[in-house]
Design an enzyme around this catalytic site. Structure first.
Site, PDB file in Angstrom:
ATOM      1  N   ILE A   1      91.842 -14.494  -3.519  1.00 35.07           N
ATOM      2  CA  ILE A   1      91.672 -13.283  -2.723  1.00 35.07           C
ATOM      3  C   ILE A   1      91.785 -13.683  -1.258  1.00 35.07           C
ATOM      4  O   ILE A   1      91.582 -14.839  -0.895  1.00 35.07           O
ATOM      5  CB  ILE A   1      90.333 -12.564  -3.010  1.00 35.07           C
ATOM      6  N   ASP A   2      92.151 -12.736  -0.431  1.00 34.01           N
ATOM      7  CA  ASP A   2      92.428 -13.031   0.971  1.00 34.01           C
ATOM      8  C   ASP A   2      91.184 -13.534   1.707  1.00 34.01           C
ATOM      9  O   ASP A   2      90.045 -13.256   1.304  1.00 34.01           O
ATOM     10  CB  ASP A   2      92.963 -11.782   1.678  1.00 34.01           C
ATOM     11  N   LYS A   3      91.425 -14.213   2.795  1.00 37.79           N
ATOM     12  CA  LYS A   3      90.354 -14.790   3.615  1.00 37.79           C
ATOM     13  C   LYS A   3      89.252 -13.770   3.930  1.00 37.79           C
ATOM     14  O   LYS A   3      88.062 -14.053   3.776  1.00 37.79           O
ATOM     15  CB  LYS A   3      90.957 -15.331   4.911  1.00 37.79           C
TER      16      LYS A   3
ATOM     17  N   THR B   1      88.644 -10.895   2.480  1.00 35.56           N
ATOM     18  CA  THR B   1      88.192 -10.119   1.326  1.00 35.56           C
ATOM     19  C   THR B   1      87.080 -10.908   0.654  1.00 35.56           C
ATOM     20  O   THR B   1      87.195 -12.114   0.467  1.00 35.56           O
ATOM     21  CB  THR B   1      89.345  -9.885   0.329  1.00 35.56           C
TER      22      THR B   1
ATOM     23  N   ARG C   1      96.010  -3.908  -0.218  1.00 37.62           N
ATOM     24  CA  ARG C   1      96.192  -3.582   1.192  1.00 37.62           C
ATOM     25  C   ARG C   1      97.545  -2.918   1.443  1.00 37.62           C
ATOM     26  O   ARG C   1      97.642  -1.943   2.189  1.00 37.62           O
ATOM     27  CB  ARG C   1      96.030  -4.845   2.033  1.00 37.62           C
TER      28      ARG C   1
END
Length: 301
Positions: free
Chosen positions: A134-136, A138, A234
């Protein structure tokens, strides 16, 4: 030093924009730095990044060799929800990068995991144990493989779309429908290589969404992933005109103040790789997320 050469044919626009659209894998930030250091020349001379390229321009780019990445164990606290001999399920905090890369060489989740346990090796050496990410900015649940058996099983479940991944997101705008399905392929943006975009030639991507609550100008939605493309939620929410609030890349400038996008991986479910028993976990969003929901409910935003 790596050298690239480009002859402008029909490309138009600023120097940094044109170079970012090429296959050099350089971001506009990197290009700006190279121009500043005199490592990009046009027709043998130095130009500003705002220079408008012309047909026939000869552009030379020199990219210094980067130091090789190292993978070191770091004693960083982890919020572990479940662990056994095969798998770890943890709650990743907002602001932590999952694995080392050129822009984030240390202090990542992988560095912390290496201190805590032995992880399953990976084809990409800087992603031991990581089967999805998962993104930084998130927060939320991730499953990690400690054994080769676990890696193979968890990766297969992701491919076969049998596991469960549910997210909470605060998004811009209100909905007339209670739920929806977004089917829109995703690929790297042709304009900004740090972004993803809906592209008919991209990889298939499907997101289901359910409207949980609505506020003045914002909504709380649950997003269920059927596929797992980079930045999928997103990009998809922006695509339907409901970008995730606080998103520094895909949301409007006038958005909710926070530490990045208000996106949280709340629920994760999968079949245990050894016992085949269904495991399911849920964690509440971080404090900043919950406080923003209270502000929205009270009309304080």
């Amino acid at each position: 030093m790596t050298e690239f050469n480009l002859t402008i044919t029909n490309e138009t626009g600023r120097l940094d924009q044109v170079l970012a659209q090429q296959d050099f894998q350089l971001s506009r930030t990197q290009i700006k730095s190279l121009v500043k250091d005199g490592l990009i020349t046009v027709n043998g001379g130095l130009k500003k990044i705002s220079y408008a390229v012309n047909p026939g321009d000869q552009i030379q780019i020199q990219v210094p060799d980067t130091k090789p990445l190292t993978l070191a164990a770091e004693n960083i606290p982890l919020d572990i929800i479940y662990e056994d001999d095969d798998v770890i399920v943890l709650n990743k905090p907002q602001g932590m990068v999952v694995h080392p890369s050129a822009g984030h060489r240390d202090h990542t989740l992988v560095n912390a995991l290496l201190y805590h346990a032995k992880l399953a090796p990976a084809a990409e050496p800087f992603r031991p144990g990581i089967v999805h990410r998962i993104d930084k900015d998130t927060s939320g649940l991730l499953m990690v493989a400690k054994t080769a058996l676990a890696r193979e099983s968890l990766e297969r479940q992701l491919r076969d779309k049998v596991n469960k991944r549910e997210y909470l997101a605060i998004v811009h705008g209100n909905f007339t429908e209670a739920k929806g399905k977004i089917t829109a392929p995703i690929a790297r943006s042709k304009v900004d290589r740090k972004k993803q975009a809906v592209d008919p030639n991209g990889r298939a991507a499907i997101t289901h969404f359910f409207v949980e609550k609505q506020f003045a100008g914002f909504s709380l939605v649950k997003c269920v992933l059927e596929t797992g493309r980079t930045h999928q939620i997103r990009v998809h929410m922006q695509y339907i005109k409901h970008p995730v609030a606080g998103d520094p890349i895909y949301a409007p400038k006038k958005t909710l103040a926070g530490n990045g996008q208000f996106l949280h991986a709340q629920t994760l479910g999968f079949y245990h790789p050894r016992t085949n028993k269904w495991l399911e976990f849920s964690v509440e969003p971080p404090k900043i997320f919950q406080e923003m929901l209270k502000k929205l409910a009270n009309g304080d935003v």
